[in-house]
Design an enzyme around this catalytic site. Sequence first.
Site, mmCIF file in Angstrom:
data_model
loop_
_atom_site.group_PDB
_atom_site.id
_atom_site.type_symbol
_atom_site.label_atom_id
_atom_site.label_comp_id
_atom_site.label_asym_id
_atom_site.label_seq_id
_atom_site.Cartn_x
_atom_site.Cartn_y
_atom_site.Cartn_z
ATOM 1 C CB CYS A 97 2.909 5.363 -5.996
ATOM 2 S SG CYS A 97 1.478 4.691 -5.088
ATOM 3 C CG HIS A 173 6.142 4.329 -2.918
ATOM 4 N ND1 HIS A 173 6.021 5.681 -3.157
ATOM 5 C CD2 HIS A 173 4.890 3.867 -2.726
ATOM 6 C CE1 HIS A 173 4.745 6.027 -3.101
ATOM 7 N NE2 HIS A 173 4.034 4.950 -2.849
ATOM 8 C CD GLU A 175 9.396 6.785 -3.384
ATOM 9 O OE1 GLU A 175 8.305 7.125 -2.892
ATOM 10 O OE2 GLU A 175 9.488 5.884 -4.243
#
Length: 236
Positions: A97, A173, A175
């Site tokens: 990001c 994202h 994660e």
Amino acid sequence: MTESKSRAVVLVHDRDPDLGYRNIGTLVPELRGRGYQLDVHSFDYGLGTEPPPLDGAAMVVVMGSPDAAYDESPWITPEIEYLESAIELDVPILGVCFGGQLLARVLGGSVAKSRYPEHGFTEIETAEPALEGPWMEYHGDTFVAPETATVIARNGAGQQAFAHGPHLGLQFHPEIDPDVFESWADAWVRDHIEQDEELVEEITQDLKTGAAAARARCSALLDAWIAGDLAKRIGG
């Protein structure tokens, strides 16, 4: 990447060190599970402290930030210089990001406000199996990859991923997990940043049912990047 190198430098940006670490999300167990030791640093709250040495680092992972990659905050310049050094030393960089936006800027691309902000799990268009979503998006800015890079994912809102040699920039994202999203919410409350409550609740519910699948996508993406498969397929 060289197998003997087992140290992963991870750059986080929230001004609260605890929230910044939580933002790394599923990349913590995924990297550790592959034998990497995490060396976490912040040029934001750690301004003035010595960053981790790049000598012997297997990678640099640049996480998200509440700030914009086109800002001229005091800590952004030294972080840019650090990434430039990593590129000179051929240390692979994964940008997430804000991290993807900053990587685009460092490599000669651009970052700007997006006409189409994205929030929530979003589909992207890609020919790379490891990039197939949906992926969590939560951003109001967007990057344009440098001409020397290869855009490997996009959608109607803009470019979503690019590869430049061993480096990979992402707008999304990988994660994400419930704790990551909760850490974002904690920061919004702390910083008095209003959010769409219905949207926040919708994403919270989506994560309750989709966290395992999101981590599996993160794992597949990480494997492809570490193995160099993305670079090989695009001729990087």
